[in-house]
Design an enzyme around this catalytic site. Structure first.
Site, mmCIF file in Angstrom:
data_model
loop_
_atom_site.group_PDB
_atom_site.id
_atom_site.type_symbol
_atom_site.label_atom_id
_atom_site.label_comp_id
_atom_site.label_asym_id
_atom_site.label_seq_id
_atom_site.Cartn_x
_atom_site.Cartn_y
_atom_site.Cartn_z
ATOM 1 N N CYS A 46 3.708 8.625 -0.119
ATOM 2 C CA CYS A 46 4.126 7.842 1.047
ATOM 3 C C CYS A 46 4.261 6.389 0.593
ATOM 4 C CB CYS A 46 3.059 8.000 2.128
ATOM 5 S SG CYS A 46 3.314 6.941 3.546
ATOM 6 N N CYS A 50 5.246 -5.749 9.133
ATOM 7 C CA CYS A 50 6.380 -5.223 9.897
ATOM 8 C C CYS A 50 6.592 -6.108 11.112
ATOM 9 C CB CYS A 50 6.108 -3.780 10.343
ATOM 10 S SG CYS A 50 7.493 -3.040 11.243
ATOM 11 N N CYS A 82 4.833 -2.248 16.957
ATOM 12 C CA CYS A 82 4.442 -1.119 17.803
ATOM 13 C C CYS A 82 2.960 -1.334 18.142
ATOM 14 C CB CYS A 82 4.650 0.201 17.072
ATOM 15 S SG CYS A 82 6.390 0.427 16.650
ATOM 16 N N GLU A 89 0.832 -1.198 0.000
ATOM 17 C CA GLU A 89 0.000 0.000 0.000
ATOM 18 C C GLU A 89 0.868 1.249 0.000
ATOM 19 O OE1 GLU A 89 -3.528 -2.398 2.288
ATOM 20 O OE2 GLU A 89 -2.833 -0.536 3.173
ATOM 21 N N CYS A 146 -0.168 0.188 15.920
ATOM 22 C CA CYS A 146 -0.010 0.260 14.465
ATOM 23 C C CYS A 146 -0.621 -0.957 13.773
ATOM 24 C CB CYS A 146 1.491 0.351 14.152
ATOM 25 S SG CYS A 146 1.853 0.234 12.391
ATOM 26 N N CYS A 166 -1.881 7.363 8.584
ATOM 27 C CA CYS A 166 -0.716 6.761 9.245
ATOM 28 C C CYS A 166 -1.151 5.618 10.142
ATOM 29 C CB CYS A 166 -0.053 7.767 10.188
ATOM 30 S SG CYS A 166 0.777 9.062 9.361
HETATM 31 N N1 SAH Z 1 8.153 2.027 10.483
HETATM 32 C C1 SAH Z 1 8.387 3.409 10.371
HETATM 33 C C2 SAH Z 1 7.586 4.095 9.295
HETATM 34 C C3 SAH Z 1 6.148 3.729 9.118
HETATM 35 S S1 SAH Z 1 4.977 4.264 10.274
HETATM 36 C C4 SAH Z 1 8.174 4.090 11.711
HETATM 37 O O1 SAH Z 1 7.635 3.477 12.608
HETATM 38 O O2 SAH Z 1 8.607 5.232 11.835
HETATM 39 C C5 SAH Z 1 4.823 6.033 10.023
HETATM 40 C C6 SAH Z 1 4.395 6.784 11.292
HETATM 41 O O3 SAH Z 1 3.034 6.493 11.651
HETATM 42 C C7 SAH Z 1 5.237 6.402 12.510
HETATM 43 O O4 SAH Z 1 5.596 7.532 13.253
HETATM 44 C C8 SAH Z 1 4.270 5.535 13.283
HETATM 45 O O5 SAH Z 1 4.610 5.427 14.628
HETATM 46 C C9 SAH Z 1 2.963 6.238 13.054
HETATM 47 N N2 SAH Z 1 1.784 5.424 13.369
HETATM 48 C C10 SAH Z 1 1.684 4.077 13.361
HETATM 49 N N3 SAH Z 1 0.422 3.709 13.702
HETATM 50 C C11 SAH Z 1 -0.271 4.837 13.923
HETATM 51 C C12 SAH Z 1 -1.638 5.104 14.270
HETATM 52 N N4 SAH Z 1 -2.515 4.129 14.437
HETATM 53 N N5 SAH Z 1 -2.007 6.391 14.397
HETATM 54 C C13 SAH Z 1 -1.123 7.399 14.182
HETATM 55 N N6 SAH Z 1 0.159 7.202 13.844
HETATM 56 C C14 SAH Z 1 0.591 5.939 13.715
HETATM 57 FE FE1 SF4 Z 2 6.487 -1.150 12.104
HETATM 58 FE FE2 SF4 Z 2 4.215 0.176 12.508
HETATM 59 FE FE3 SF4 Z 2 6.155 0.214 14.357
HETATM 60 FE FE4 SF4 Z 2 6.522 1.554 12.053
HETATM 61 S S1 SF4 Z 2 4.958 1.999 13.630
HETATM 62 S S2 SF4 Z 2 7.988 0.160 13.095
HETATM 63 S S3 SF4 Z 2 5.424 0.168 10.634
HETATM 64 S S4 SF4 Z 2 4.975 -1.590 13.695
#
Ligand code: SAH
Ligand code: SF4
Length: 356
Positions: A116, A123, A127, A103, A130, A346
């Site tokens: 983006c 992944c 986190c 995506e 996410c 995001c």
């Molecule tokens: N893996 C990388 C890039 C992808 S995520 C990273 O973690 O930085 C891009 C951004 O979206 C990151 O800052 C991540 O923490 C944030 N993000 C992930 N899930 C989210 C959510 N449900 N709501 C808002 N931001 C989120």
């Molecule tokens: Fe992976 Fe989502 Fe954490 Fe970014 S925010 S490192 S995509 S699990």
């Protein structure tokens, strides 16, 4: 016994979008052709957006006819597009040869067009807020599959905005797929290709410290965004499990060093979760870290993920949090969500959309 050449199955040609100009020139040399042919092919594809060898009129006819032995010019996946009602945000789903779905999102504001891209399918870093993290890691993307996302979005938008920005903030952790990510960046940055300026590219990481240090050595002023989300190890351990491997005492100095080496101000991304990391003491801690690093802060109000319990703070409390930061931190922006209705915001990427 070694297989004789006759027993060796023919190798499929590599996909064009994963080849740097140097690699393409190497393949051309194998066919007895000079390196400037690679310059011509790059210009045809990336600058004139011409995808059929037959029309590449300055190439020798013999090369045009056996182009498929050089490389495969098909995009490595079939794109489908879902747009928001206001037409400003589009989610692209690229279905790859093995059925994996990647995506990407394009976002238009008055000032700019931003693409983006994803770096992995899923992944591994999990986190806790996410959607992509919930999938686990399915596989890394190749350089071709990363470049193809940009080409698919550029094609859709008609290449009228030659000054778009690119952010690695889609699915996956780009620094956990370092070589393909860097190869894609070199291809996109090539002056005879799309020629995307390094300053227009931002890599977002949850904190893979050795790779932040490696990126600082690349000699390219790429933007770096660090997904901080918490100002203490106790809370960050809970939100970003990678923190247990590289805690703040290692992450923050690597970000500082990155800024020093590249001359770029690092961005701190901070997803606001109601009642978890949006308290007054969090703002004070975040302001102190940002000032110390001379970094920008990007606040991202949490985008809901089905099945997860976190809550997005009210607009008033997001505003109050930002206001607490303004006197202490050098630059604060709030990322206004675009694309929530098509699950393109995001952290919402990962096959959540009803259309996916
Ligand atoms: N893996 C990388 C890039 C992808 S995520 C990273 O973690 O930085 C891009 C951004 O979206 C990151 O800052 C991540 O923490 C944030 N993000 C992930 N899930 C989210 C959510 N449900 N709501 C808002 N931001 C989120
Ligand atoms: Fe992976 Fe989502 Fe954490 Fe970014 S925010 S490192 S995509 S699990």
């Amino acid at each position: 016994m070694d297989p004789t050449p006759a027993d060796t199955p023919p190798q499929p040609s590599p996909n064009f979008y994963g080849l740097t100009r140097g690699l393409l020139a190497g393949r051309l040399a194998g066919l007895g052709l000079p390196p400037y042919r690679a310059d011509q092919i790059f210009t045809w594809v990336y600058q004139k957006h011409h995808r059929s060898p037959a029309g590449m009129t300055n190439l020798p006819a013999a090369l045009r006819e056996r182009f498929e032995s050089l490389c495969d010019l098909e995009l490595p996946g079939v794109p489908s597009v879902h747009g928001t009602a206001d037409g400003l945000t589009h989610k692209f789903v690229l279905t790859l040869a093995d059925g994996a779905r990647v995506e990407s999102v394009s976002m238009r504001t008055e000032k700019r067009l931003t693409f983006c891209v994803s770096s992995q399918v899923g992944c591994a870093l999990k986190c806790t807020f996410c959607a992509t993290g919930l999938m686990g890691l399915k596989r890394n993307l190749t350089a071709a599959e990363i470049v193809a996302q940009v080409v698919a979005m550029g094609d859709f938008h008609g290449w009228r905005d030659d000054r778009f920005n690119l952010v690695f903030m889609g699915m996956g952790e780009p620094l956990a797929n370092y070589e393909p990510m860097m190869q894609a960046i070199h291809i996109l940055h090539d002056p005879l290709g799309i020629h995307l300026g390094a300053r227009r590219i931002t890599v977002s990481t949850s904190g893979v410290v050795p790779q932040i240090r490696r990126l600082a050595e690349e000699g390219l002023p790429l933007g770096l965004a660090v997904s901080l989300h918490a100002t203490t190890d106790a809370l960050r351990d809970r939100l970003v499990p990678l923190n247990r491997r590289w805690p703040l005492a290692e992450l923050l100095p690597s970000a500082r060093e990155y800024g020093r080496r590249t001359g770029r101000r690092v961005t701190l991304e901070y997803t606001l979760l109601a009642g978890i990391n949006d308290r007054e003491e969090d703002a004070v801690g975040l302001g102190a870290i940002a000032r110390d690093l001379a970094s920008k802060i990007n606040l991202i109000p949490y985008n809901p993920v089905p099945g997860l319990e976190w809550k997005r703070p009210s607009p008033e409390s997001v505003d109050a949090f930002a206001r607490r930061l303004w006197p202490i931190a050098p630059a604060v922006t709030v990322r206004h969500t675009q694309g929530g209705e098509i699950w393109a915001a995001c952290g919402q990427l990962g096959g959540l959309s009803p259309a996916a």
